[in-house]
Design an enzyme around this catalytic site. Structure first.
Site, mmCIF file in Angstrom:
data_model
loop_
_atom_site.group_PDB
_atom_site.id
_atom_site.type_symbol
_atom_site.label_atom_id
_atom_site.label_comp_id
_atom_site.label_asym_id
_atom_site.label_seq_id
_atom_site.Cartn_x
_atom_site.Cartn_y
_atom_site.Cartn_z
ATOM 1 C CG HIS A 129 -1.937 -1.047 1.278
ATOM 2 N ND1 HIS A 129 -2.851 -1.268 0.263
ATOM 3 C CD2 HIS A 129 -2.187 -2.000 2.218
ATOM 4 C CE1 HIS A 129 -3.618 -2.307 0.591
ATOM 5 N NE2 HIS A 129 -3.232 -2.771 1.759
ATOM 6 C CG ASP A 166 -2.944 -8.442 1.072
ATOM 7 O OD1 ASP A 166 -2.135 -8.697 1.976
ATOM 8 O OD2 ASP A 166 -3.981 -7.758 1.255
ATOM 9 C CG HIS A 168 -6.545 -5.325 2.160
ATOM 10 N ND1 HIS A 168 -5.989 -6.229 3.043
ATOM 11 C CD2 HIS A 168 -7.684 -4.871 2.732
ATOM 12 C CE1 HIS A 168 -6.757 -6.299 4.122
ATOM 13 N NE2 HIS A 168 -7.803 -5.497 3.963
ATOM 14 C CG ASP A 253 -5.015 -9.896 3.849
ATOM 15 O OD1 ASP A 253 -4.832 -10.424 2.735
ATOM 16 O OD2 ASP A 253 -4.679 -8.723 4.109
HETATM 17 ZN ZN LIG Z 1 -4.104 -7.146 3.087
#
Ligand SMILES: [Zn+2]
Length: 348
Positions: A129, A166, A168, A253
């Site tokens: 990120h 991931d 996200h 995750d």
């Molecule tokens: Zn994540």
């Protein structure tokens, strides 16, 4: 059939535990404790430890702005800093972030010098990120972007595939390489979760048009659905792009046991997708495989999933049984291919 057992290097270092985020923060040092314990139990002496050393200022600045790097350096002077509402750090975090990026760079060296065929950076803090001038989502420096840029600079690579599984969307990697064909970014993510980016229709810009593949998944997807997505999207992409290096932003995750992600994948998915990667790799020019730890907040899910990946890399196994996706996954695969058809990066 040719054996596909690989020599695997890892980065592990107690200093990655010194980045403190507070007792109740999910991105906690115990994540790495669990992974390192699993490795001692199952893979002792089967993996090559590649010693980590901090990245250089120049290597960090190939991705991050000088003003941002100065800001991070100043955080070493105070016990706690809040870089973003969800990203608290300690005085030690600055060095740890530097070490995590450097461990990834050493991993690239180990792969390019053929010390190993695959490498897994078991590091904190995560990176996907992090933006050039901003920390976000528990990330300080964008470890994979820094390592990819280094691979381009030092080894003149111009086709690096970055896979991000991931849950996200890895908005940092996505944005940094959005306008170049030198990095092909493939992300599967839940679009209803932070950072809410990564729409299917965002496919890259300028020279990078067609070299960003966003695959927004449903949280109901099973292991079979996701393996079909990777089989039918990643396979043709590797055939068409012929990557010189394959990097994975490896978050865990999307695991059913994760307290943050709301998906339902199991350890078996991570072993299965690794075996798919190895098959595709063997069918192209055997590019080296690089993994770096991103998210994943349940200790048992992290240890189990990474165990499945390392087992897939280091043990001979029968070919994957056929997977049967449900109608939503089959439809998603069709839509991704339709949107990307004009760019010709997929090879069928
Ligand atoms: Zn994540």
């Amino acid at each position: 059939m040719e054996s596909m057992i690989l020599r695997v290097g890892i980065a592990r270092d107690k200093r990655f535990l010194e980045h403190k985020t507070g007792h109740f923060h999910p991105e906690h040092p115990k994540r790495l404790d669990a992974i390192y314990r699993m490795i001692d139990q199952y893979f002792r002496d089967r993996l090559v430890v590649i010693p980590a050393k901090p990245a250089t200022l120049e290597q960090i600045k190939r991705v991050h702005s000088p003003a941002y790097v100065r800001r991070i350096l100043r955080t070493a002077e105070q016990p706690i800093t809040s870089l973003a509402p969800d990203t608290p750090i300690s005085a030690e975090s600055c060095f740890t972030a530097w070490l995590a990026a450097g461990a990834c760079i050493k991993g690239v060296d180990a792969l390019m010098e053929k010390t190993c065929d695959a490498f897994f950076a078991l590091v904190r803090p995560p990176g996907h990120h992090a933006l050039p001038d901003r920390a976000a989502g528990f990330c300080i420096f964008n470890n994979i972007a820094i390592a990819a840029r280094y691979a381009m600079d030092r080894y003149c690579l111009d086709r690096i595939l970055v896979i991000d599984w991931d849950i996200h969307h890895g908005n940092g990697i996505h944005d940094i390489f959005y306008k170049t064909s030198n990095v092909l970014y493939l992300s599967t993510h839940d679009p209803m979760m932070y950072p809410y980016s990564g729409a299917l229709e965002e496919t890259g810009a300028d020279d990078g048009l067609g070299y960003t593949v966003n695959v927004p998944i449903l949280r109901e997807f099973t292991d079979d659905d996701m393996l079909a997505v990777y089989r039918d999207i990643l396979g043709p992409l590797i055939k068409g792009y012929l990557p010189q290096l394959i990097m994975v932003a490896a978050g865990f995750d999307a695991h059913v046991g994760d307290p943050i992600g709301r998906s339902r994948l199991t350890d078996a998915f991570y072993g299965g997708v690794t075996r798919l990667l190895m098959e595709f790799r063997a069918a192209s020019d055997h590019p080296p495989l690089f993994f770096s730890l991103e998210g994943g907040y349940d200790q048992r899910a992290l240890a189990g999933s990474i165990q499945a990946i390392l087992a897939a890399l280091t043990e001979d196994a029968p070919p994957l049984p056929p997977v049967s996706p449900g109608p939503e996954a089959a439809d998603l695969i069709r839509r991704v291919k339709t949107i990307h058809a004009p760019y010709g990066v997929f090879h069928d």
